[in-house]
Scaffold this motif. Sequence first.
Motif, PDB file in Angstrom:
ATOM      1  N   ALA A  50      34.119  48.682  39.770  1.00 25.87           N
ATOM      2  CA  ALA A  50      34.247  49.082  38.262  1.00 25.87           C
ATOM      3  C   ALA A  50      32.941  48.919  37.613  1.00 25.87           C
ATOM      4  O   ALA A  50      32.257  49.505  36.695  1.00 25.87           O
ATOM      5  CB  ALA A  50      35.163  48.436  37.571  1.00 25.87           C
ATOM      6  N   PHE A  72      36.541  44.500  40.646  1.00 26.27           N
ATOM      7  CA  PHE A  72      35.589  44.706  39.534  1.00 26.27           C
ATOM      8  C   PHE A  72      34.072  44.892  40.195  1.00 26.27           C
ATOM      9  O   PHE A  72      33.574  45.432  39.222  1.00 26.27           O
ATOM     10  CB  PHE A  72      35.374  43.243  38.779  1.00 26.27           C
ATOM     11  N   ILE A  80      37.283  53.482  36.715  1.00 28.32           N
ATOM     12  CA  ILE A  80      37.034  52.069  36.176  1.00 28.32           C
ATOM     13  C   ILE A  80      38.310  51.298  35.629  1.00 28.32           C
ATOM     14  O   ILE A  80      38.588  50.553  35.864  1.00 28.32           O
ATOM     15  CB  ILE A  80      35.785  52.225  34.900  1.00 28.32           C
ATOM     16  N   GLU A 127      40.581  50.758  38.897  1.00 32.62           N
ATOM     17  CA  GLU A 127      39.762  49.481  39.600  1.00 32.62           C
ATOM     18  C   GLU A 127      40.188  48.287  39.020  1.00 32.62           C
ATOM     19  O   GLU A 127      40.012  47.168  39.594  1.00 32.62           O
ATOM     20  CB  GLU A 127      38.379  50.058  40.106  1.00 32.62           C
ATOM     21  N   THR A 128      39.643  48.346  37.636  1.00 34.36           N
ATOM     22  CA  THR A 128      39.931  47.235  37.057  1.00 34.36           C
ATOM     23  C   THR A 128      41.214  46.679  37.036  1.00 34.36           C
ATOM     24  O   THR A 128      41.688  45.332  37.051  1.00 34.36           O
ATOM     25  CB  THR A 128      39.413  47.172  35.430  1.00 34.36           C
TER      26      THR A 128
END
Length: 219
Positions: A190, A187, A178, A181-182
């Motif tokens: 995530a 998004f 998370i 990827e954020t």
Amino acid sequence: MLMLIKEILPVISMSLIVSMSSTVIAAVSGITIGVLVGLRDFKMKRLIVRLLETLMSTPPVLMGLLVYLLISRKGVLGSLELLFSPTAMIIAQVLLVFPIITGLTISSVEKQGREIKKNCEVLGASKTKTVLTIISEMKGQLLTIIATGFGRAISEVGAVMMVGGNIKDHTRVMTTYIALETGKGNFEGAIIIGGILLVISLIINTILHKFKGSEINEY
């Protein structure tokens, strides 16, 4: 979407393996020590409780740093080559979860376990039988404590990223996925992983309530 699913499945499985392993290790040792310490009064007990309370609030990144220094090439355990491996992540999470489970167990046993101990002594039960009876009678509280420890383990980011390295298909877990990827602006991935985390938490709480319900029905 299919590629995304193939990418996140190893992340989910690694996260569950690491978190469950560390929780089981911390629970077995923490509950055993917590029951024994909670039932007795001795000189060092207050110091032990304060130390556990301090460790309970220790920042995960600091614990990750300590583990990193221990298992790095120049560390005491450097020859084992554990750095950036699932084992290193489990070690870090055990050190984070153990104080929580042990401290909460001591507190619970001091409140309820001593009364159970007195009853067992009256009935002539052995020390081993007494401990097992306390664990059985306090099953609901102990399950809640274990769930709390598991929640700490599966939600951890800093420590596991430091000692695991967040390596794809090797040490990447849901929380580090998370965060990664954020930062990349992905998004969608995530959010999916975040939703899966919520579902896992829901499942654990559902199982916990079922065990509590069965315990209540026994009475």
